[in-house]
Design a protein around this motif. Structure first.
Motif, PDB file in Angstrom:
ATOM      1  N   TYR A 129       0.826  -1.196   0.000  1.00  0.00           N
ATOM      2  CA  TYR A 129       0.000   0.000   0.000  1.00  0.00           C
ATOM      3  C   TYR A 129       0.869   1.259   0.000  1.00  0.00           C
ATOM      4  N   PRO A 130       0.555   2.240  -0.871  1.00  0.00           N
ATOM      5  CA  PRO A 130       1.294   3.511  -0.842  1.00  0.00           C
ATOM      6  C   PRO A 130       0.884   4.349   0.370  1.00  0.00           C
ATOM      7  N   PHE A 131       1.829   5.126   0.895  1.00  0.00           N
ATOM      8  CA  PHE A 131       1.516   5.994   2.022  1.00  0.00           C
ATOM      9  C   PHE A 131       2.364   7.252   1.958  1.00  0.00           C
ATOM     10  N   THR A 132       1.912   8.285   2.649  1.00  0.00           N
ATOM     11  CA  THR A 132       2.662   9.528   2.709  1.00  0.00           C
ATOM     12  C   THR A 132       2.257  10.290   3.962  1.00  0.00           C
ATOM     13  N   PHE A 133       3.120  11.205   4.378  1.00  0.00           N
ATOM     14  CA  PHE A 133       2.779  12.105   5.465  1.00  0.00           C
ATOM     15  C   PHE A 133       2.066  13.331   4.906  1.00  0.00           C
ATOM     16  N   VAL A 134       1.006  13.727   5.548  1.00  0.00           N
ATOM     17  CA  VAL A 134       0.346  15.002   5.287  1.00  0.00           C
ATOM     18  C   VAL A 134       0.450  15.783   6.587  1.00  0.00           C
ATOM     19  N   GLY A 135       1.486  16.635   6.668  1.00  0.00           N
ATOM     20  CA  GLY A 135       1.810  17.269   7.943  1.00  0.00           C
ATOM     21  C   GLY A 135       2.289  16.201   8.909  1.00  0.00           C
ATOM     22  N   GLY A 136       1.580  16.022  10.010  1.00  0.00           N
ATOM     23  CA  GLY A 136       1.937  14.998  10.984  1.00  0.00           C
ATOM     24  C   GLY A 136       1.057  13.771  10.929  1.00  0.00           C
ATOM     25  N   THR A 137       0.194  13.699   9.895  1.00  0.00           N
ATOM     26  CA  THR A 137      -0.733  12.576   9.764  1.00  0.00           C
ATOM     27  C   THR A 137      -0.289  11.652   8.636  1.00  0.00           C
ATOM     28  N   LEU A 138      -0.184  10.369   8.932  1.00  0.00           N
ATOM     29  CA  LEU A 138       0.142   9.392   7.902  1.00  0.00           C
ATOM     30  C   LEU A 138      -1.134   8.985   7.193  1.00  0.00           C
ATOM     31  N   ARG A 139      -1.068   8.988   5.858  1.00  0.00           N
ATOM     32  CA  ARG A 139      -2.208   8.582   5.035  1.00  0.00           C
ATOM     33  C   ARG A 139      -1.804   7.348   4.234  1.00  0.00           C
ATOM     34  N   ILE A 140      -2.574   6.265   4.379  1.00  0.00           N
ATOM     35  CA  ILE A 140      -2.318   5.010   3.682  1.00  0.00           C
ATOM     36  C   ILE A 140      -3.460   4.766   2.718  1.00  0.00           C
ATOM     37  N   ALA A 141      -3.122   4.569   1.435  1.00  0.00           N
ATOM     38  CA  ALA A 141      -4.142   4.367   0.408  1.00  0.00           C
ATOM     39  C   ALA A 141      -4.375   2.881   0.187  1.00  0.00           C
ATOM     40  N   LYS A 142      -5.623   2.464   0.389  1.00  0.00           N
ATOM     41  CA  LYS A 142      -6.008   1.070   0.192  1.00  0.00           C
ATOM     42  C   LYS A 142      -7.196   1.011  -0.761  1.00  0.00           C
ATOM     43  N   GLY A 143      -6.911   1.174  -2.040  1.00  0.00           N
ATOM     44  CA  GLY A 143      -7.990   1.182  -3.008  1.00  0.00           C
ATOM     45  C   GLY A 143      -8.883   2.382  -2.816  1.00  0.00           C
ATOM     46  N   LYS A 144     -10.145   2.151  -2.489  1.00  0.00           N
ATOM     47  CA  LYS A 144     -11.091   3.235  -2.289  1.00  0.00           C
ATOM     48  C   LYS A 144     -11.109   3.736  -0.848  1.00  0.00           C
ATOM     49  N   THR A 145     -10.251   3.152  -0.008  1.00  0.00           N
ATOM     50  CA  THR A 145     -10.218   3.529   1.401  1.00  0.00           C
ATOM     51  C   THR A 145      -8.906   4.218   1.736  1.00  0.00           C
ATOM     52  N   ILE A 146      -8.985   5.324   2.473  1.00  0.00           N
ATOM     53  CA  ILE A 146      -7.803   6.021   2.956  1.00  0.00           C
ATOM     54  C   ILE A 146      -7.772   5.899   4.473  1.00  0.00           C
ATOM     55  N   LYS A 147      -6.712   5.298   4.985  1.00  0.00           N
ATOM     56  CA  LYS A 147      -6.542   5.169   6.425  1.00  0.00           C
ATOM     57  C   LYS A 147      -5.645   6.295   6.916  1.00  0.00           C
ATOM     58  N   SER A 148      -6.067   6.980   7.950  1.00  0.00           N
ATOM     59  CA  SER A 148      -5.294   8.098   8.499  1.00  0.00           C
ATOM     60  C   SER A 148      -4.934   7.826   9.950  1.00  0.00           C
ATOM     61  N   LYS A 149      -3.700   8.199  10.309  1.00  0.00           N
ATOM     62  CA  LYS A 149      -3.278   8.078  11.699  1.00  0.00           C
ATOM     63  C   LYS A 149      -2.341   9.227  12.042  1.00  0.00           C
ATOM     64  N   ARG A 150      -2.681   9.940  13.100  1.00  0.00           N
ATOM     65  CA  ARG A 150      -1.849  11.054  13.561  1.00  0.00           C
ATOM     66  C   ARG A 150      -0.625  10.491  14.275  1.00  0.00           C
ATOM     67  N   LEU A 151       0.563  10.841  13.788  1.00  0.00           N
ATOM     68  CA  LEU A 151       1.791  10.298  14.354  1.00  0.00           C
ATOM     69  C   LEU A 151       2.718  11.369  14.917  1.00  0.00           C
ATOM     70  N   ALA A 152       2.566  12.603  14.465  1.00  0.00           N
ATOM     71  CA  ALA A 152       3.519  13.639  14.872  1.00  0.00           C
ATOM     72  C   ALA A 152       2.805  14.969  15.060  1.00  0.00           C
ATOM     73  N   THR A 153       3.379  15.801  15.899  1.00  0.00           N
ATOM     74  CA  THR A 153       2.837  17.144  16.123  1.00  0.00           C
ATOM     75  C   THR A 153       3.827  18.209  15.665  1.00  0.00           C
ATOM     76  N   ASP A 154       4.817  17.798  14.874  1.00  0.00           N
ATOM     77  CA  ASP A 154       5.892  18.709  14.486  1.00  0.00           C
ATOM     78  C   ASP A 154       5.655  19.313  13.103  1.00  0.00           C
ATOM     79  N   MET A 155       4.430  19.721  12.826  1.00  0.00           N
ATOM     80  CA  MET A 155       4.126  20.350  11.550  1.00  0.00           C
ATOM     81  C   MET A 155       4.778  21.725  11.463  1.00  0.00           C
ATOM     82  N   ARG A 156       5.286  22.046  10.263  1.00  0.00           N
ATOM     83  CA  ARG A 156       5.898  23.356  10.040  1.00  0.00           C
ATOM     84  C   ARG A 156       4.959  24.305   9.306  1.00  0.00           C
TER      85      ARG A 156
END
Length: 305
Positions: A129-156
């Motif tokens: 599964y492809p994934f990327t950080f959006v600020g401090g939130t990790l976004r994992i793409a699973k077909g039509k579903t996007i899983k999000s998990k907050r991992l960091a508070t160090d957004m710039r």
């Protein structure tokens, strides 16, 4: 084929080569990496460290660019295959590969660089599964579903839009918010090496079925520009792409140079690496390029005009 493509580029494409727009200020080999077999460097978003991996993407090592200190983060298989770093550089997300009954499974894990804590983010799966950080939130793409998990508070900087670009079944796919869009700007074929510009306006990719050329297009797949052959392309700011022009003898790479190209196709420029004739797999920040040469890492400081 690759040699023919490069020859045709030189004769036919009409790039302006005379006026350099990027000055190479210095090239520094990282002595701590010599003879250690490090590959595929990646700059942190803050530009203060590099992530390095070993042969076949095994393990991850953090290299502090100011002190030269090296910290081993993990030894797991495939950890160095497109790891992602939080906006402030404090969390790294990577893949771990394991085999069960001769079947390959991939899980997604994170490591907090401040306390060294490793956490499992997604269970082992047969899918990559492809994934990327959006600020401090990790976004994992699973077909039509996007899983999000907050991992960091160090957004710039504030995050305006969630974007993930990936290759799925050889197609170029964009996840925009919770919507999955198959782009394929060069038609059906085989795409590799996609990434989105820092300002979230363009995508760079290589189309193997279209002359093995590298292209830049808008987020909707339109207005594509042919930059010629640039292997492993990366963004140098929002207006330049850096890649490698590698030549092989059918068995191994015999030479590889680094080149930069403006995304409008108006200029293509050499980035000389006099200390080695094989410079490969560049990474870029706003004013520097890191690259590998025979398992050692070099950092090239630039001035972009």
């Amino acid at each position: 084929m690759k040699k023919l493509v490069i020859a045709l580029m030189a004769m036919c494409c009409g790039w302006q080569l005379a006026t350099a727009q990027i000055d190479v200020l210095s090239i520094t080999p990282l002595p701590e990496t010599q003879g250690k077999g490090f590959y595929h460097p990646k700059f942190s978003p803050t530009g203060d460290y590099l992530l390095l991996t070993g042969a076949n993407f095994k393990g991850l090592t953090k290299y502090d660019l100011s002190s030269g200190q090296m910290t081993r983060l993990t030894d797991v298989e495939n950890a160095g295959y497109y790891p992602q770093i939080s906006d402030g550089g404090k969390v790294v997300v990577f893949r771990e590969v394991e085999y069960k009954n001769n079947r390959r499974f991939t899980s997604i894990k994170s490591i907090n660089l401040e306390n060294g804590k490793v956490s499992r983010i997604d269970k082992a799966s047969r899918q990559l599964y492809p994934f990327t950080f959006v600020g401090g939130t990790l976004r994992i793409a699973k077909g039509k579903t996007i899983k999000s998990k907050r991992l960091a508070t160090d957004m710039r900087t504030p995050v305006e839009e969630s974007l993930i670009v990936a290759i799925e079944d050889r197609s170029l796919v964009l996840y925009r918010g919770n919507k999955r869009i198959v782009l394929n700007p060069n038609g059906d074929g085989s795409y590799i090496w996609p990434s989105i510009s820092p300002d979230n306006k363009h995508i760079v990719y290589m189309a193997l079925h279209d002359g093995c050329n590298t292209f830049v297009c808008d987020l909707d797949g339109k207005n594509k520009v042919n930059l010629g052959y640039l292997g492993a392309p990366v963004w140098l700011g929002n207006d330049w792409i850096v890649g490698m022009v590698d030549i092989d003898d059918g068995h191994q790479t015999v030479s590889s140079t680094l080149k930069a190209a403006r995304i409008d196709g108006s200029l293509r420029q050499d980035l000389p690496t006099p200390d080695t004739k094989i410079a490969m797999y560049p990474a870029a920040s706003t004013d520097a390029v890191a690259y590998e040469a025979n398992g050692q890492i070099y950092v090239m400081k630039l001035r972009v005009r």
